[in-house]
Design an enzyme around this catalytic site. Structure first.
Site, PDB file in Angstrom:
ATOM      1  N   SER A 156     -21.634  48.253 -10.892  1.00  0.00           N
ATOM      2  CA  SER A 156     -22.053  46.880 -10.631  1.00  0.00           C
ATOM      3  C   SER A 156     -21.125  46.182  -9.637  1.00  0.00           C
ATOM      4  O   SER A 156     -21.093  46.535  -8.461  1.00  0.00           O
ATOM      5  CB  SER A 156     -22.149  46.114 -11.945  1.00  0.00           C
ATOM      6  OG  SER A 156     -23.133  45.110 -11.860  1.00  0.00           O
ATOM      7  N   LYS A 208     -30.886  20.264 -15.275  1.00  0.00           N
ATOM      8  CA  LYS A 208     -29.449  20.154 -15.450  1.00  0.00           C
ATOM      9  C   LYS A 208     -28.951  20.891 -16.688  1.00  0.00           C
ATOM     10  O   LYS A 208     -27.873  21.495 -16.687  1.00  0.00           O
ATOM     11  CB  LYS A 208     -29.030  18.675 -15.523  1.00  0.00           C
ATOM     12  CG  LYS A 208     -27.534  18.455 -15.650  1.00  0.00           C
ATOM     13  CD  LYS A 208     -26.790  19.042 -14.454  1.00  0.00           C
ATOM     14  CE  LYS A 208     -25.301  18.877 -14.582  1.00  0.00           C
ATOM     15  NZ  LYS A 208     -24.564  19.520 -13.478  1.00  0.00           N
TER      16      LYS A 208
END
Length: 342
Positions: A156, A208
């Protein structure tokens, strides 16, 4: 190359001796011969010795610079990659790879006239996106050949970094790949209900608090967060295709799987399999010499940083790292969601 390395060591030792002799002689003249009286002479002897120590340090620094016995800098990336080497626990789990430290080591090697090539040793499962990219960019900017050497694991974020080097070496048993991005969150909404906790939203902006663990995620929020993950994935694929000369389809076909060394080599994720000796032979060929000498570059830490690192290790060993925290550092997270190259 071995003969020249020994010659460099002899030259360093000789230069240090000369520096000590000159410094002691100068100190003796200034602090012993010139002053009068026993107290002054005693003080002079002390100062002469101190002058010798200072001279030895100065001569040693000059000798190391002018007669270095290495031509390859080795920088290690070991453990989960984060900005400061900690994790998402409090206190931070010790032993991770600090991107800031690794970048500093690579830049220091790049500024060192003796370090003509960079060996990036990788043993990492991945980590945060931006810190991983910072290391890759630093390696790409190194002025000289760069080789990534995968030891146990180069997955990764580790592979994100390795794909920016001129070549990638691995062992037969190395785990390589995992070209993908994961986003995770803890869904504690049901537990909060059972405990009688109620989430009250006070926010400006529809998304948010997307991913907040104390409330159920809406389909719009899920799509929004998945879009962020897809964006990181597209960037990862682009990095690999640019660095490895693989097609977009070849990279995506891996489906974020990991491969053992031989299979990773067969599909183009790795250039060659071999030990560190093979890596050094490759770098010697790149530099046009018979043999290279490798110098390990380590983080430069002051006393307080060493003490702090030791205290973190002790705290974690005592079990203080059980409480989890979810961060948004470096754009890695949104509310309770973490995005990682794992």
């Amino acid at each position: 190359m071995a003969g020249s390395s020994r010659a460099a060591q002899v030259a360093q030792f000789f230069l240090v001796l000369v520096g000590v002799a000159v410094a002691v002689a100068l100190g003796w003249m200034l602090f012993v011969v010139v002053p009068e009286g026993n107290l002054a002479r005693l003080l002079g002897v002390v100062l002469a010795v101190l002058a010798g120590v200072v001279g030895a340090r100065a001569a040693g620094a000059i000798a190391s610079s002018r007669f270095a016995g290495y031509d390859v800098a080795e920088v290690a990336v070991e453990g989960p990659i984060t900005r400061d080497g900690g994790g998402s626990t409090f206190p931070p789990r010790p032993g991770g790879a600090s991107a800031d430290d690794v970048v500093e080591q690579i830049e220091r090697a790049d500024e060192d006239a003796n370090a003509q090539a960079l060996l990036l040793k990788l043993n990492t499962p991945g980590g945060q996106v931006v810190p991983s990219d910072d290391i890759r960019v630093a390696a790409e900017r190194f002025d000289g050949p760069t080789v990534a050497y995968a030891t146990d694991t180069c997955a990764s974020g580790g592979y994100w970094i390795a794909s920016g080097c001129d070549a990638i070496y691995a062992r037969d048993g190395s785990i390589v790949g995992s070209i993908g991005v994961i986003g995770s969150r803890v869904n504690a909404a049901e537990a909060a209900d059972k405990l009688g906790l109620e989430y009250e939203r006070l926010a400006a902006g529809k998304y948010k608090d997307a991913g907040n663990s104390l409330k159920e995620m809406t389909e719009d929020e899920r799509a929004y967060l998945q879009n962020l993950i897809d964006g990181y994935y597209d960037e990862f694929v682009e990095r690999v295709t640019d660095g490895r000369e693989l097609s977009d389809e070849q990279v995506r076909d891996t489906e974020a799987k990991v491969y053992l060394g031989e299979e990773a080599e067969s599909i183009g994720l790795v250039d060659e399999l071999g030990t560190k000796r093979a890596v050094k032979d490759r770098l010697a060929a790149d530099l046009g010499v018979e043999e290279v000498t490798v110098e390990e570059f380590a983080p430069e830490r002051n006393l307080m940083e060493r003490v702090r690192g030791g205290s973190q290790s002790v705290a974690y060993a005592l079990g203080a790292g059980v409480a989890s925290a979810f961060t948004g550092e470096d754009g890695q997270g949104v509310e309770g969601v973490e995005f990682e190259l794992r």
